[in-house]
Motif scaffolding. Sequence first.
Motif, PDB file in Angstrom:
ATOM      1  N   ASP A  55      -5.439 -17.850  -4.455  1.00  0.00           N
ATOM      2  CA  ASP A  55      -4.430 -17.090  -3.717  1.00  0.00           C
ATOM      3  C   ASP A  55      -4.118 -15.759  -4.397  1.00  0.00           C
ATOM      4  OD1 ASP A  55      -4.190 -18.896  -1.636  1.00  0.00           O
ATOM      5  OD2 ASP A  55      -2.643 -20.071  -2.662  1.00  0.00           O
ATOM      6  N   LEU A  56      -4.308 -15.681  -5.712  1.00  0.00           N
ATOM      7  CA  LEU A  56      -4.126 -14.406  -6.408  1.00  0.00           C
ATOM      8  C   LEU A  56      -5.200 -13.401  -5.989  1.00  0.00           C
ATOM      9  CD1 LEU A  56      -3.195 -15.586 -10.008  1.00  0.00           C
ATOM     10  CD2 LEU A  56      -1.672 -14.662  -8.252  1.00  0.00           C
ATOM     11  N   ILE A  57      -6.433 -13.883  -5.872  1.00  0.00           N
ATOM     12  CA  ILE A  57      -7.528 -13.011  -5.431  1.00  0.00           C
ATOM     13  C   ILE A  57      -7.307 -12.613  -3.972  1.00  0.00           C
ATOM     14  CG2 ILE A  57     -10.024 -12.835  -5.037  1.00  0.00           C
ATOM     15  CD1 ILE A  57      -9.402 -12.968  -8.005  1.00  0.00           C
ATOM     16  N   PHE A  58      -7.009 -13.602  -3.125  1.00  0.00           N
ATOM     17  CA  PHE A  58      -6.777 -13.319  -1.705  1.00  0.00           C
ATOM     18  C   PHE A  58      -5.635 -12.318  -1.537  1.00  0.00           C
ATOM     19  CE2 PHE A  58      -4.341 -14.018   2.154  1.00  0.00           C
ATOM     20  CZ  PHE A  58      -5.317 -13.834   3.117  1.00  0.00           C
ATOM     21  N   GLY A  59      -4.513 -12.567  -2.195  1.00  0.00           N
ATOM     22  CA  GLY A  59      -3.349 -11.690  -2.075  1.00  0.00           C
ATOM     23  C   GLY A  59      -3.657 -10.276  -2.546  1.00  0.00           C
ATOM     24  N   ARG A  60      -4.419 -10.187  -3.610  1.00  0.00           N
ATOM     25  CA  ARG A  60      -4.794  -8.870  -4.142  1.00  0.00           C
ATOM     26  C   ARG A  60      -5.598  -8.104  -3.104  1.00  0.00           C
ATOM     27  NH1 ARG A  60      -6.186  -8.320  -9.559  1.00  0.00           N
ATOM     28  NH2 ARG A  60      -6.291  -6.184 -10.202  1.00  0.00           N
ATOM     29  N   LEU A  61      -6.572  -8.779  -2.489  1.00  0.00           N
ATOM     30  CA  LEU A  61      -7.421  -8.133  -1.496  1.00  0.00           C
ATOM     31  C   LEU A  61      -6.647  -7.820  -0.211  1.00  0.00           C
ATOM     32  CD1 LEU A  61     -10.581 -10.353  -1.958  1.00  0.00           C
ATOM     33  CD2 LEU A  61     -10.420  -7.923  -2.508  1.00  0.00           C
ATOM     34  N   TYR A  62      -5.908  -8.785   0.286  1.00  0.00           N
ATOM     35  CA  TYR A  62      -5.271  -8.644   1.591  1.00  0.00           C
ATOM     36  C   TYR A  62      -4.040  -7.750   1.548  1.00  0.00           C
ATOM     37  CZ  TYR A  62      -3.378  -9.877   6.145  1.00  0.00           C
ATOM     38  OH  TYR A  62      -2.888  -9.821   7.423  1.00  0.00           O
ATOM     39  N   TYR A  63      -3.161  -7.988   0.609  1.00  0.00           N
ATOM     40  CA  TYR A  63      -1.912  -7.234   0.575  1.00  0.00           C
ATOM     41  C   TYR A  63      -2.043  -5.931  -0.226  1.00  0.00           C
ATOM     42  CZ  TYR A  63       0.003 -11.544   2.412  1.00  0.00           C
ATOM     43  OH  TYR A  63       0.235 -12.636   3.188  1.00  0.00           O
ATOM     44  N   HIS A  64      -2.491  -6.051  -1.452  1.00  0.00           N
ATOM     45  CA  HIS A  64      -2.514  -4.894  -2.346  1.00  0.00           C
ATOM     46  C   HIS A  64      -3.581  -3.873  -1.941  1.00  0.00           C
ATOM     47  CE1 HIS A  64      -2.142  -2.545  -5.973  1.00  0.00           C
ATOM     48  NE2 HIS A  64      -3.405  -2.763  -6.275  1.00  0.00           N
ATOM     49  N   PHE A  65      -4.840  -4.316  -1.783  1.00  0.00           N
ATOM     50  CA  PHE A  65      -5.922  -3.376  -1.494  1.00  0.00           C
ATOM     51  C   PHE A  65      -5.806  -2.783  -0.098  1.00  0.00           C
ATOM     52  CE2 PHE A  65      -9.183  -5.170  -4.755  1.00  0.00           C
ATOM     53  CZ  PHE A  65      -8.396  -4.683  -5.781  1.00  0.00           C
ATOM     54  N   ASN A  66      -5.407  -3.583   0.892  1.00  0.00           N
ATOM     55  CA  ASN A  66      -5.224  -3.028   2.236  1.00  0.00           C
ATOM     56  C   ASN A  66      -4.164  -1.934   2.220  1.00  0.00           C
ATOM     57  OD1 ASN A  66      -7.123  -4.091   3.963  1.00  0.00           O
ATOM     58  ND2 ASN A  66      -5.865  -5.820   4.568  1.00  0.00           N
ATOM     59  N   SER A  67      -3.091  -2.192   1.502  1.00  0.00           N
ATOM     60  CA  SER A  67      -2.013  -1.207   1.449  1.00  0.00           C
ATOM     61  C   SER A  67      -2.406   0.010   0.617  1.00  0.00           C
ATOM     62  CB  SER A  67      -0.772  -1.904   0.881  1.00  0.00           C
ATOM     63  OG  SER A  67      -0.050  -1.122   0.032  1.00  0.00           O
ATOM     64  N   LYS A  68      -3.099  -0.211  -0.490  1.00  0.00           N
ATOM     65  CA  LYS A  68      -3.440   0.885  -1.403  1.00  0.00           C
ATOM     66  C   LYS A  68      -4.633   1.711  -0.921  1.00  0.00           C
ATOM     67  CE  LYS A  68      -4.134   1.648  -6.348  1.00  0.00           C
ATOM     68  NZ  LYS A  68      -4.187   0.990  -7.656  1.00  0.00           N
ATOM     69  N   PHE A  69      -5.642   1.060  -0.354  1.00  0.00           N
ATOM     70  CA  PHE A  69      -6.891   1.748  -0.027  1.00  0.00           C
ATOM     71  C   PHE A  69      -7.183   1.853   1.462  1.00  0.00           C
ATOM     72  CE2 PHE A  69      -7.765  -0.289  -4.248  1.00  0.00           C
ATOM     73  CZ  PHE A  69      -7.636   0.869  -4.996  1.00  0.00           C
ATOM     74  N   GLY A  70      -6.437   1.138   2.283  1.00  0.00           N
ATOM     75  CA  GLY A  70      -6.632   1.247   3.724  1.00  0.00           C
ATOM     76  C   GLY A  70      -6.145   2.612   4.205  1.00  0.00           C
ATOM     77  N   SER A  71      -6.544   3.004   5.413  1.00  0.00           N
ATOM     78  CA  SER A  71      -6.140   4.315   5.926  1.00  0.00           C
ATOM     79  C   SER A  71      -6.114   4.272   7.449  1.00  0.00           C
ATOM     80  CB  SER A  71      -7.097   5.395   5.428  1.00  0.00           C
ATOM     81  OG  SER A  71      -8.396   5.162   5.930  1.00  0.00           O
ATOM     82  N   HIS A  72      -5.839   5.420   8.035  1.00  0.00           N
ATOM     83  CA  HIS A  72      -5.851   5.560   9.498  1.00  0.00           C
ATOM     84  C   HIS A  72      -6.811   6.674   9.866  1.00  0.00           C
ATOM     85  CE1 HIS A  72      -2.708   2.748   9.636  1.00  0.00           C
ATOM     86  NE2 HIS A  72      -1.665   3.534   9.668  1.00  0.00           N
ATOM     87  N   THR A  73      -7.484   6.499  10.991  1.00  0.00           N
ATOM     88  CA  THR A  73      -8.376   7.551  11.485  1.00  0.00           C
ATOM     89  C   THR A  73      -7.542   8.585  12.233  1.00  0.00           C
ATOM     90  OG1 THR A  73      -8.786   6.480  13.600  1.00  0.00           O
ATOM     91  CG2 THR A  73     -10.264   5.889  11.780  1.00  0.00           C
ATOM     92  N   GLY A  74      -8.160   9.665  12.626  1.00  0.00           N
ATOM     93  CA  GLY A  74      -7.466  10.700  13.395  1.00  0.00           C
ATOM     94  C   GLY A  74      -6.979  10.203  14.734  1.00  0.00           C
ATOM     95  N   GLU A  75      -7.648   9.192  15.288  1.00  0.00           N
ATOM     96  CA  GLU A  75      -7.253   8.641  16.598  1.00  0.00           C
ATOM     97  C   GLU A  75      -6.186   7.563  16.470  1.00  0.00           C
ATOM     98  OE1 GLU A  75     -11.025   8.438  16.058  1.00  0.00           O
ATOM     99  OE2 GLU A  75     -10.777  10.559  16.479  1.00  0.00           O
ATOM    100  N   GLY A  76      -5.709   7.306  15.251  1.00  0.00           N
ATOM    101  CA  GLY A  76      -4.663   6.304  15.042  1.00  0.00           C
ATOM    102  C   GLY A  76      -5.174   4.913  14.745  1.00  0.00           C
TER     103      GLY A  76
END
Length: 136
Positions: A55-76
């Motif tokens: 769950d530490l690995i999952f949480g890191r990937l799902y919550y932390h990395f999505n929030s830190k490295f995820g983004s939005h395209t120009g179309e939203g």
Amino acid sequence: MAKAIPTDERLLREIYRRYLGAFSDFSDENKTRNAKIWVPIDIMALSRKFRCDEDLIFGRLYYHFNSKFGSHTGEGDKVNFFNIRLGQDRHCVNFPLLASVLSDLQDERRRFLVSTRLAALSLIVSSVSIFLAIYL
């Protein structure tokens, strides 16, 4: 005994090392998953490698990395780093994004090491200069 929690770089480097072949082997003739960029990973195997709770690995990937490295395209549209499920595939990482983030983290680490080594060298040169000024 539990190891220390892996750094972002160590975790991403391990995922990259394990799944680069699977990412590269995907083609129109060899569709082993839903989409080329989304590579399913084995979180349980990663947790065993780092000797920590899955769950530490999952949480890191799902919550932390999505929030830190995820983004939005120009179309939203949202660009996730990690998805729980894509079609039949579970626990998928956006492999090109992972490679880019890993590259940035490795570059930051190299810059840190170079500047730290230069600072240490400066300290040594200064210390030798002071020693020579005092005792010669």
